[in-house]
Write a protein that holds these residues in place. Structure first.
Motif, PDB file in Angstrom:
ATOM      1  N   PHE A  98      32.043  51.230  16.785  1.00 38.33           N
ATOM      2  CA  PHE A  98      31.679  49.860  17.148  1.00 38.33           C
ATOM      3  C   PHE A  98      32.783  49.210  17.981  1.00 38.33           C
ATOM      4  O   PHE A  98      32.505  48.524  18.981  1.00 38.33           O
ATOM      5  CB  PHE A  98      31.410  49.036  15.891  1.00 38.33           C
ATOM      6  CG  PHE A  98      31.313  47.555  16.138  1.00 38.33           C
ATOM      7  CD1 PHE A  98      30.199  47.010  16.752  1.00 38.33           C
ATOM      8  CD2 PHE A  98      32.349  46.710  15.757  1.00 38.33           C
ATOM      9  CE1 PHE A  98      30.109  45.643  16.996  1.00 38.33           C
ATOM     10  CE2 PHE A  98      32.271  45.347  15.989  1.00 38.33           C
ATOM     11  CZ  PHE A  98      31.155  44.815  16.607  1.00 38.33           C
ATOM     12  N   TYR A 101      32.667  50.566  21.422  1.00 43.88           N
ATOM     13  CA  TYR A 101      31.476  50.074  22.117  1.00 43.88           C
ATOM     14  C   TYR A 101      31.673  48.635  22.577  1.00 43.88           C
ATOM     15  O   TYR A 101      31.139  48.231  23.605  1.00 43.88           O
ATOM     16  CB  TYR A 101      30.259  50.164  21.201  1.00 43.88           C
ATOM     17  CG  TYR A 101      28.939  49.965  21.904  1.00 43.88           C
ATOM     18  CD1 TYR A 101      28.290  51.044  22.517  1.00 43.88           C
ATOM     19  CD2 TYR A 101      28.341  48.711  21.953  1.00 43.88           C
ATOM     20  CE1 TYR A 101      27.079  50.872  23.161  1.00 43.88           C
ATOM     21  CE2 TYR A 101      27.134  48.528  22.613  1.00 43.88           C
ATOM     22  CZ  TYR A 101      26.502  49.606  23.206  1.00 43.88           C
ATOM     23  OH  TYR A 101      25.310  49.439  23.861  1.00 43.88           O
ATOM     24  N   SER A 102      32.462  47.869  21.803  1.00 44.96           N
ATOM     25  CA  SER A 102      32.650  46.458  22.138  1.00 44.96           C
ATOM     26  C   SER A 102      34.134  46.143  22.334  1.00 44.96           C
ATOM     27  O   SER A 102      34.837  45.823  21.371  1.00 44.96           O
ATOM     28  CB  SER A 102      32.072  45.566  21.027  1.00 44.96           C
ATOM     29  OG  SER A 102      32.315  44.205  21.290  1.00 44.96           O
ATOM     30  N   PHE A 104      35.464  43.586  23.503  1.00 44.93           N
ATOM     31  CA  PHE A 104      35.747  42.195  23.133  1.00 44.93           C
ATOM     32  C   PHE A 104      36.127  42.089  21.660  1.00 44.93           C
ATOM     33  O   PHE A 104      37.157  41.518  21.295  1.00 44.93           O
ATOM     34  CB  PHE A 104      34.522  41.309  23.424  1.00 44.93           C
ATOM     35  CG  PHE A 104      34.660  39.908  22.896  1.00 44.93           C
ATOM     36  CD1 PHE A 104      35.445  38.977  23.561  1.00 44.93           C
ATOM     37  CD2 PHE A 104      34.009  39.521  21.722  1.00 44.93           C
ATOM     38  CE1 PHE A 104      35.579  37.676  23.074  1.00 44.93           C
ATOM     39  CE2 PHE A 104      34.143  38.237  21.232  1.00 44.93           C
ATOM     40  CZ  PHE A 104      34.922  37.310  21.903  1.00 44.93           C
ATOM     41  N   PHE A 105      35.292  42.676  20.781  1.00 52.24           N
ATOM     42  CA  PHE A 105      35.572  42.606  19.352  1.00 52.24           C
ATOM     43  C   PHE A 105      36.800  43.437  18.983  1.00 52.24           C
ATOM     44  O   PHE A 105      37.511  43.099  18.030  1.00 52.24           O
ATOM     45  CB  PHE A 105      34.357  43.079  18.548  1.00 52.24           C
ATOM     46  CG  PHE A 105      33.302  42.032  18.392  1.00 52.24           C
ATOM     47  CD1 PHE A 105      33.491  40.951  17.547  1.00 52.24           C
ATOM     48  CD2 PHE A 105      32.108  42.121  19.094  1.00 52.24           C
ATOM     49  CE1 PHE A 105      32.519  39.974  17.409  1.00 52.24           C
ATOM     50  CE2 PHE A 105      31.125  41.144  18.962  1.00 52.24           C
ATOM     51  CZ  PHE A 105      31.329  40.068  18.116  1.00 52.24           C
ATOM     52  N   SER A 106      37.071  44.513  19.716  1.00 51.50           N
ATOM     53  CA  SER A 106      38.266  45.314  19.418  1.00 51.50           C
ATOM     54  C   SER A 106      39.530  44.488  19.665  1.00 51.50           C
ATOM     55  O   SER A 106      40.499  44.581  18.907  1.00 51.50           O
ATOM     56  CB  SER A 106      38.278  46.583  20.267  1.00 51.50           C
ATOM     57  OG  SER A 106      38.471  46.271  21.635  1.00 51.50           O
ATOM     58  N   LYS A 177      26.049  53.459  27.518  1.00 48.24           N
ATOM     59  CA  LYS A 177      27.192  53.628  26.611  1.00 48.24           C
ATOM     60  C   LYS A 177      26.889  54.574  25.456  1.00 48.24           C
ATOM     61  O   LYS A 177      27.757  55.348  25.022  1.00 48.24           O
ATOM     62  CB  LYS A 177      27.638  52.270  26.065  1.00 48.24           C
ATOM     63  CG  LYS A 177      28.640  51.560  26.944  1.00 48.24           C
ATOM     64  CD  LYS A 177      29.477  50.602  26.127  1.00 48.24           C
ATOM     65  CE  LYS A 177      30.725  50.185  26.893  1.00 48.24           C
ATOM     66  NZ  LYS A 177      31.621  49.333  26.094  1.00 48.24           N
TER      67      LYS A 177
END
Length: 265
Positions: A98, A101-102, A104-106, A177
């Motif tokens: 996850f 994949y993201s 921004f959140f990482s 992705k």
């Protein structure tokens, strides 16, 4: 062609001989250590009350077996480890995917993961006990917390450092992705995931044993804790040795899985 086969046979013989030498030395060191331990104990050079001896440890394990306590404690610890290890590995790998994949959140979660990873998880033991109760749930939760964080970080780092050229090649073919992850990122990080599982196993053992030391009334951690409370060094060392045997068995299972997975991939 014949020369190539002959060279290959020589190479395999050297490899088998090298492996045999390593195994022989490992067994020799173990036998030497046990023999010296027993001799020093028999001669009174070391205090057998404080350091025990191989004979006393074996006798203690046999007595646990005769009283039907041995497999009860082993099974309790094994069950807690398998549940924590399985859930921790699964959650860690999925969450790492996850984060890959993201981006921004990482970036948002990166400082929190770093803090949680550096924070001594054992210090949260009292809080976990209050939340989950003084039972097996708190032990599993403590081990899960320790193993999951380490898995997330190690696997995510592997995902993030996947070969950029391979990813760009997939992007040039208009791959999304999910396709990039399943066809490039995940296969390229099989070794990283296996290495993470090895680390996760050791972290799970730490969490389970610390949890058992705090709240359990069964398990190898409980045996070690109880033995220390009644000054029974034989029981403490027997518990540590059984824990080492259990760790070795699970570690070799992971190595076996690693060999099978590498053949497939």
């Amino acid at each position: 062609m014949m020369e190539a086969k002959a060279e290959y046979k020589k190479y395999m013989k050297r490899k088998i001989l090298s492996t045999a030498k390593v195994i022989f030395c490992q067994i020799f060191i173990l036998i030497l250590f046990i023999s010296l331990w027993q001799i020093l104990s028999d001669k009174g050079i070391i205090n057998s009350f404080l350091c025990s001896s191989p004979k006393k440890v074996v006798t203690t394990i046999i007595n646990l077996y005769k009283s039907n306590d041995l497999f009860v404690h082993v099974w309790v610890t094994l069950k807690e480890i398998l549940i924590s290890f399985g859930l921790g590995s699964l959650i860690g790998i999925v969450f790492a995917a996850f984060l890959w994949y993201s981006p921004f959140f990482s970036k948002v979660l990166d400082p929190y993961l770093t803090i949680l990873n550096s924070l001594p998880k054992v210090s949260l033991g009292p809080i976990i006990i209050i939340w989950a109760g003084a039972n097996q749930n708190s032990i599993i939760l403590m081990a899960l917390l320790i193993s999951t964080i380490s898995t997330i970080i190690s696997v995510y780092v592997g995902f993030r450092h996947t070969n950029k050229t391979s990813i760009r090649l997939m992007q040039s073919f208009k791959a999304n992705k999910f396709q990039i992850f399943t066809k490039v990122v995940f296969p390229a990080n099989i070794n990283t995931i296996i290495s993470s599982l090895k680390i996760n196993l050791s972290m799970t053992f730490v969490g389970v044993i610390m949890g058992e030391l705090l709240v359990s009334k069964e398990g190898l951690g409980y045996l070690i804790n109880y033995g220390s409370q009644v000054f029974n060094t034989n029981l403490v060392i027997a518990g540590v040795i059984m824990l080492g045997i259990l760790t070795s068995i699970l570690y070799f299972i992971i190595l076996f899985i690693e060999k099978k997975v590498k053949k497939e991939w």
